[in-house]
Design an enzyme around this catalytic site. Sequence first.
Site, PDB file in Angstrom:
ATOM      1  N   ASP A 105       0.916  -0.976   0.193  1.00  0.00           N
ATOM      2  CA  ASP A 105       0.047   0.037  -0.054  1.00  0.00           C
ATOM      3  C   ASP A 105       0.986   1.214  -0.126  1.00  0.00           C
ATOM      4  OD1 ASP A 105      -3.228   0.251   1.195  1.00  0.00           O
ATOM      5  OD2 ASP A 105      -1.876   2.094   0.704  1.00  0.00           O
ATOM      6  N   ASN A 106       0.438   2.224  -0.865  1.00  0.00           N
ATOM      7  CA  ASN A 106       1.389   3.441  -0.409  1.00  0.00           C
ATOM      8  C   ASN A 106       0.997   4.615   0.351  1.00  0.00           C
ATOM      9  OD1 ASN A 106      -0.972   4.744  -1.794  1.00  0.00           O
ATOM     10  ND2 ASN A 106      -0.075   5.258  -3.652  1.00  0.00           N
ATOM     11  N   ASP A 145       4.213   1.781  -4.112  1.00  0.00           N
ATOM     12  CA  ASP A 145       3.209   2.168  -4.863  1.00  0.00           C
ATOM     13  C   ASP A 145       3.238   1.120  -6.265  1.00  0.00           C
ATOM     14  OD1 ASP A 145       1.691   3.617  -6.915  1.00  0.00           O
ATOM     15  OD2 ASP A 145       2.368   5.458  -6.153  1.00  0.00           O
ATOM     16  N   PHE A 184      -6.891  -4.276  -4.849  1.00  0.00           N
ATOM     17  CA  PHE A 184      -7.614  -3.270  -4.211  1.00  0.00           C
ATOM     18  C   PHE A 184      -7.091  -1.798  -4.759  1.00  0.00           C
ATOM     19  CE2 PHE A 184      -8.708  -6.594  -1.208  1.00  0.00           C
ATOM     20  CZ  PHE A 184     -10.202  -6.722  -1.389  1.00  0.00           C
ATOM     21  N   SER A 241     -16.833  -2.550 -10.028  1.00  0.00           N
ATOM     22  CA  SER A 241     -17.832  -1.715  -9.564  1.00  0.00           C
ATOM     23  C   SER A 241     -19.228  -2.058 -10.389  1.00  0.00           C
ATOM     24  CB  SER A 241     -17.149  -0.568  -9.375  1.00  0.00           C
ATOM     25  OG  SER A 241     -18.337   0.347  -9.090  1.00  0.00           O
ATOM     26  N   TYR A 294     -13.047   7.926 -12.922  1.00  0.00           N
ATOM     27  CA  TYR A 294     -13.075   6.765 -11.998  1.00  0.00           C
ATOM     28  C   TYR A 294     -13.820   5.659 -12.745  1.00  0.00           C
ATOM     29  CZ  TYR A 294     -14.688   3.729  -8.612  1.00  0.00           C
ATOM     30  OH  TYR A 294     -15.148   2.584  -7.898  1.00  0.00           O
ATOM     31  N   LYS A 320     -12.582   1.546 -14.280  1.00  0.00           N
ATOM     32  CA  LYS A 320     -13.036   0.341 -13.865  1.00  0.00           C
ATOM     33  C   LYS A 320     -13.014  -0.432 -15.064  1.00  0.00           C
ATOM     34  CE  LYS A 320     -12.862   0.565  -9.401  1.00  0.00           C
ATOM     35  NZ  LYS A 320     -11.487  -0.295  -8.804  1.00  0.00           N
ATOM     36  N   PHE A 326     -21.314  -3.656  -5.231  1.00  0.00           N
ATOM     37  CA  PHE A 326     -22.429  -2.803  -5.099  1.00  0.00           C
ATOM     38  C   PHE A 326     -21.937  -1.746  -4.141  1.00  0.00           C
ATOM     39  CE2 PHE A 326     -24.030  -5.543  -7.909  1.00  0.00           C
ATOM     40  CZ  PHE A 326     -24.945  -5.048  -8.895  1.00  0.00           C
ATOM     41  N   PHE A 364     -29.721  13.486  -1.196  1.00  0.00           N
ATOM     42  CA  PHE A 364     -29.857  14.272  -2.613  1.00  0.00           C
ATOM     43  C   PHE A 364     -30.830  13.664  -3.210  1.00  0.00           C
ATOM     44  CE2 PHE A 364     -24.930  14.061  -1.637  1.00  0.00           C
ATOM     45  CZ  PHE A 364     -24.748  15.075  -1.333  1.00  0.00           C
ATOM     46  N   ARG A 394     -29.972   1.850  -3.737  1.00  0.00           N
ATOM     47  CA  ARG A 394     -28.657   1.211  -3.869  1.00  0.00           C
ATOM     48  C   ARG A 394     -28.778  -0.183  -2.965  1.00  0.00           C
ATOM     49  NH1 ARG A 394     -28.264   4.852  -6.574  1.00  0.00           N
ATOM     50  NH2 ARG A 394     -26.484   6.481  -6.488  1.00  0.00           N
ATOM     51  N   ARG A 407     -27.847  15.069  -6.734  1.00  0.00           N
ATOM     52  CA  ARG A 407     -26.422  15.091  -6.863  1.00  0.00           C
ATOM     53  C   ARG A 407     -26.272  14.639  -8.368  1.00  0.00           C
ATOM     54  NH1 ARG A 407     -22.378  11.595  -3.345  1.00  0.00           N
ATOM     55  NH2 ARG A 407     -23.347   9.993  -4.659  1.00  0.00           N
TER      56      ARG A 407
HETATM   57  N1  UFG Z   1     -26.017  10.314  -0.785  1.00  0.00           N
HETATM   58  C1  UFG Z   1     -26.825  11.351  -0.033  1.00  0.00           C
HETATM   59  N2  UFG Z   1     -26.347  12.117   0.827  1.00  0.00           N
HETATM   60  C2  UFG Z   1     -24.922  12.154   1.014  1.00  0.00           C
HETATM   61  C3  UFG Z   1     -23.971  11.045   0.164  1.00  0.00           C
HETATM   62  C4  UFG Z   1     -24.677  10.243  -0.421  1.00  0.00           C
HETATM   63  O1  UFG Z   1     -28.197  11.513  -0.158  1.00  0.00           O
HETATM   64  O2  UFG Z   1     -24.260  12.928   1.516  1.00  0.00           O
HETATM   65  C5  UFG Z   1     -27.080   9.341  -1.596  1.00  0.00           C
HETATM   66  C6  UFG Z   1     -26.459   9.400  -2.776  1.00  0.00           C
HETATM   67  O3  UFG Z   1     -27.210  10.304  -3.558  1.00  0.00           O
HETATM   68  C7  UFG Z   1     -26.767   7.885  -3.412  1.00  0.00           C
HETATM   69  C8  UFG Z   1     -26.546   7.140  -2.117  1.00  0.00           C
HETATM   70  O4  UFG Z   1     -26.438   8.111  -1.066  1.00  0.00           O
HETATM   71  O5  UFG Z   1     -28.089   7.953  -3.784  1.00  0.00           O
HETATM   72  C9  UFG Z   1     -25.324   6.292  -2.189  1.00  0.00           C
HETATM   73  O6  UFG Z   1     -24.207   7.347  -2.438  1.00  0.00           O
HETATM   74  P1  UFG Z   1     -22.625   7.043  -2.238  1.00  0.00           P
HETATM   75  O7  UFG Z   1     -21.958   8.217  -2.611  1.00  0.00           O
HETATM   76  O8  UFG Z   1     -22.567   6.528  -0.928  1.00  0.00           O
HETATM   77  O9  UFG Z   1     -22.492   5.640  -3.149  1.00  0.00           O
HETATM   78  P2  UFG Z   1     -22.741   5.812  -4.927  1.00  0.00           P
HETATM   79  O10 UFG Z   1     -23.610   4.724  -5.008  1.00  0.00           O
HETATM   80  O11 UFG Z   1     -22.935   7.156  -5.396  1.00  0.00           O
HETATM   81  O12 UFG Z   1     -21.209   5.323  -5.208  1.00  0.00           O
HETATM   82  C10 UFG Z   1     -20.632   4.363  -4.840  1.00  0.00           C
HETATM   83  C11 UFG Z   1     -19.057   4.475  -4.705  1.00  0.00           C
HETATM   84  C12 UFG Z   1     -18.525   4.769  -6.138  1.00  0.00           C
HETATM   85  C13 UFG Z   1     -19.160   3.581  -7.151  1.00  0.00           C
HETATM   86  C14 UFG Z   1     -20.533   3.446  -6.828  1.00  0.00           C
HETATM   87  C15 UFG Z   1     -20.837   2.450  -7.773  1.00  0.00           C
HETATM   88  O13 UFG Z   1     -18.884   5.827  -3.871  1.00  0.00           O
HETATM   89  O14 UFG Z   1     -17.191   4.855  -6.055  1.00  0.00           O
HETATM   90  O15 UFG Z   1     -20.891   3.147  -5.734  1.00  0.00           O
HETATM   91  O16 UFG Z   1     -20.220   1.283  -7.253  1.00  0.00           O
HETATM   92  F1  UFG Z   1     -18.431   3.980  -8.292  1.00  0.00           F
END
Ligand code: UFG
Length: 346
Positions: free
Chosen positions: A33-34, A60, A83, A127, A154, A158, A183, A223, A236, A300
């Site tokens: 790990d870096n 790294d 990872f 992902s 990002y 992937k 997920f 959001f 999710r 968002r």
């Molecule tokens: N959310 C909020 N408020 C916040 C943060 C998130 O309402 O402050 C909501 C988002 O709108 C979303 C859910 O919570 O509906 C989950 O959001 P996350 O940011 O935790 O996760 P995402 O599903 O957006 O993204 C995650 C990873 C990414 C990856 C993606 C799919 O962060 O790296 O899953 O694998 F790409």
Amino acid sequence: MSKKILVTGGTGFIGSHTTVELQNAGYEVVIVDNLSNSKADVVDGIEKITGIRPAFEEVDCCDLPALEGVFKKYPGIQGIIHFAASKAVGESVEKPLMYYENNIVSLINLLKLMPEYGVKGIIFSSSCTVYGQPDPENLPVTEEAPIKKAESPYGNTKQINEEIVQDFVHSGAPISAILLRYFNPIGSHPSGIIGEMPNGVPANLIPYLTQTAIGIRPCLKVFGDDYDTPDGSCIRDYIYVLDLAKAHVAAMARILEGKNADPVEIYNVGTGKGVSVLELINTFEKCTGVKLNYEIAPRREGDIEKVWGNVDKANKVLGWKAVHTLEESLSSAWNWQKKLRERGIM
Ligand code: UFG
């Protein structure tokens, strides 16, 4: 003699939990790990939990000579779980070259070294982001669903990395690979010794939520509540990090025992259940007894409306299943947040 596994990004959130599960299953782990997004004392935590100290090298993966040095120092590595990667969606939009370089060069370096050092297999952290917003008839989404154009650099790394692995294996390289499409991983080890440690203001829901609950942040913004979902908030598939860690152990065993049917296999790793942001908040409040301050905010940009996984393939073929409930995952995340406070970290 136990089998030696290289875990890149092993001091990170998912890497550290996977190292614990690998050691519990009898594997010998070498972490590289870096420390760009984690701390070296995570190795102490892993030792505290398992009674075994994994080898650790601050390297790294983009540094080919240094990475090769690890294979020389620890001969007989049989498998790699990769990872190590940059993972913030927003940051990747601002710094695309950094993301492409970090995430792609590190994988190429590992693949280059594998045949030379006789490494049999690699498990790659992919992902569900590769599916983008699946069409309604494709929910829950299976591994066969079409790959959508990535929403961010990002996400694109992937997709590109999945293709690099496929192309390399199909060129006749003497290795096998499993691509695990995660997920949303959440929660922490039940001991409260290791957990998710975001840098700065968290972008992800769970660390933001637990930091709000403990008073570091004043209010969680939900959001959007006008999506086409039952309560209007996004959906999710939240999977407990230790369940996710165990999927890696199952995948590694499959490769090392030569049981994989194809040289590259792909599995969704989730619970198979979709949960909305508002449902999750409600569950958090119920299982912790903590009232959360939250408000509805605008959508968002770039958010997927709803995605959850069909995980039949992992259940049947890997013989793996997510067993922990959302309540257990959220309780463990809250426990971790309280431990960070006790330790004076946050
Ligand atoms: N959310 C909020 N408020 C916040 C943060 C998130 O309402 O402050 C909501 C988002 O709108 C979303 C859910 O919570 O509906 C989950 O959001 P996350 O940011 O935790 O996760 P995402 O599903 O957006 O993204 C995650 C990873 C990414 C990856 C993606 C799919 O962060 O790296 O899953 O694998 F790409």
